[in-house]
Design an enzyme around this catalytic site. Structure first.
Site, PDB file in Angstrom:
ATOM      1  N   ARG A  44       0.793  -1.224   0.000  1.00 46.51           N
ATOM      2  CA  ARG A  44       0.000   0.000   0.000  1.00 46.51           C
ATOM      3  C   ARG A  44       0.825   1.273   0.000  1.00 46.51           C
ATOM      4  NH1 ARG A  44      -2.815  -3.750   2.121  1.00 46.51           N
ATOM      5  NH2 ARG A  44      -0.899  -4.198   3.200  1.00 46.51           N
ATOM      6  N   THR A  45       1.785   1.331   0.896  1.00 47.55           N
ATOM      7  CA  THR A  45       2.492   2.600   1.080  1.00 47.55           C
ATOM      8  C   THR A  45       3.237   2.992  -0.190  1.00 47.55           C
ATOM      9  OG1 THR A  45       2.721   2.011   3.405  1.00 47.55           O
ATOM     10  CG2 THR A  45       4.049   3.854   2.620  1.00 47.55           C
ATOM     11  N   LYS A  74      26.497  -3.188  -0.991  1.00 47.72           N
ATOM     12  CA  LYS A  74      27.948  -2.977  -1.147  1.00 47.72           C
ATOM     13  C   LYS A  74      28.494  -2.137  -0.002  1.00 47.72           C
ATOM     14  CE  LYS A  74      27.390  -2.927  -6.146  1.00 47.72           C
ATOM     15  NZ  LYS A  74      27.506  -2.055  -7.322  1.00 47.72           N
TER      16      LYS A  74
END
Ligand code: NCD
Length: 299
Positions: A44-45, A74
């Site tokens: 949703r967000t 990395k």
């Protein structure tokens, strides 16, 4: 974080969200870019932020799996990432495992950073804005709301952000309902005491279900609880399970909310009841995020 919003700003954001929900246009941000950086899962967000930006005429770039696909693998620090991606867009929306990641990134980024949910004892302010807007939309006001916050109150960041916002209103009554091991962390009651908000803690949902205006229930944050056995998880999930027979005991004008995703704590038999507002709540998230992006980008 939730503390950054004052009543006036909340009022104007909610008015804009209503405007957008009515199908009306806002400012046009053509040529402006939203960067989504998600180090944790989201449906949703992230999608509502992206859709919100598109509806405002802008565009979006980002990664939904930054933990694996960004330079974090990395060893790049949040500080460096902030500096670098500030050159590629106009606003950053960040979800992260670290409680303070958004604040850290905001310190080093030269463009605005929006916290889309950070850590276990961090915050999720845009969910709280959505929650508050949904309550106000239903009752006409937040003042005087009697709300039961239920479930995993220890590990859920939506609860922290919601409670911090509720503390800005008058006559609010909060009841925390959870098993002993999932009680709210101490900062929350401390904050409420400082802001003169009446609250209590109980392990009995039955005690409050018939009287409250809002039941705000939450998922057991399994991934944040170390060594949680299957059996215990099942028990915690079902400890305050809301199903249709239980929901029928609520007042007719009361509502049931949930930040979603839900598991066994909220039975599908509730979905058809008039009290069920969680899908509407999720939908409101789009309009709130439009209002917030407009506010941030227009600044
Ligand atoms: C919440 C979150 O990420 O904290 N999800 C959401 O954005 N609605 C709630 C959860 O994961 O349980």
């Amino acid at each position: 974080m939730s503390q950054q919003f004052d009543r006036e700003l909340l009022r104007s954001l909610f008015a804009r969200a209503l405007h957008f929900r009515g199908g009306r246009n806002g400012m046009n941000f053509s040529g402006r870019t939203l960067i989504t950086l998600f180090y944790e899962a989201s449906t949703r967000t992230r999608l509502s932020f992206e859709r919100a930006m598109l509806l405002l005429g802008g565009n979006c770039i980002g990664t939904e799996n930054a933990k694996e696909f960004s330079s974090a693998v990395k060893g790049e620090s949040i500080e460096d990432t902030a500096r670098v991606i500030s050159e590629y867009g106009d606003v950053i929306v960040l979800r992260h495992t670290d409680d303070y990641a958004a604040a850290k990134m905001a310190q080093y980024a030269s463009i605005p950073v929006i916290n889309a949910g950070c850590g276990r004892i961090g915050q999720h302010p845009t969910q709280a804005l959505t929650d508050l807007f949904t309550i106000e939309d239903h009752r006409g006001t937040i003042n005087g709301v009697n709300i039961a916050v239920v479930g995993d109150l220890k590990n859920g960041r939506t609860v922290r952000s919601l409670v911090y916002l509720l503390g800005k209103y008058e006559g609010v009554k909060v009841t925390f309902v959870s098993p002993e091991e999932l009680r709210v962390e101490s900062d929350i009651p401390e904050y409420l005491t400082r802001h003169g908000v009446a609250y209590r803690e109980t392990d009995s949902l039955a005690e409050v279900i018939e009287t409250v205006d809002v039941v705000y229930t939450t998922r057991v944050q399994r991934e944040r609880i170390e060594g949680l056995e299957e059996e215990k998880f099942a028990y915690l999930q079902r400890a305050y399970r809301i199903d249709a027979p239980l929901a029928h005991r609520m007042r007719e004008d009361a509502i049931i909310m949930h930040p979603l995703p839900r598991n066994d704590e909220l039975d599908q038999s509730v979905d058809a009841l008039p009290q069920a507002r969680y899908f509407e709540q999720a939908r409101n998230g789009l309009y709130i995020r439009m209002a917030l992006l407009e506010y941030v980008l227009a600044a």
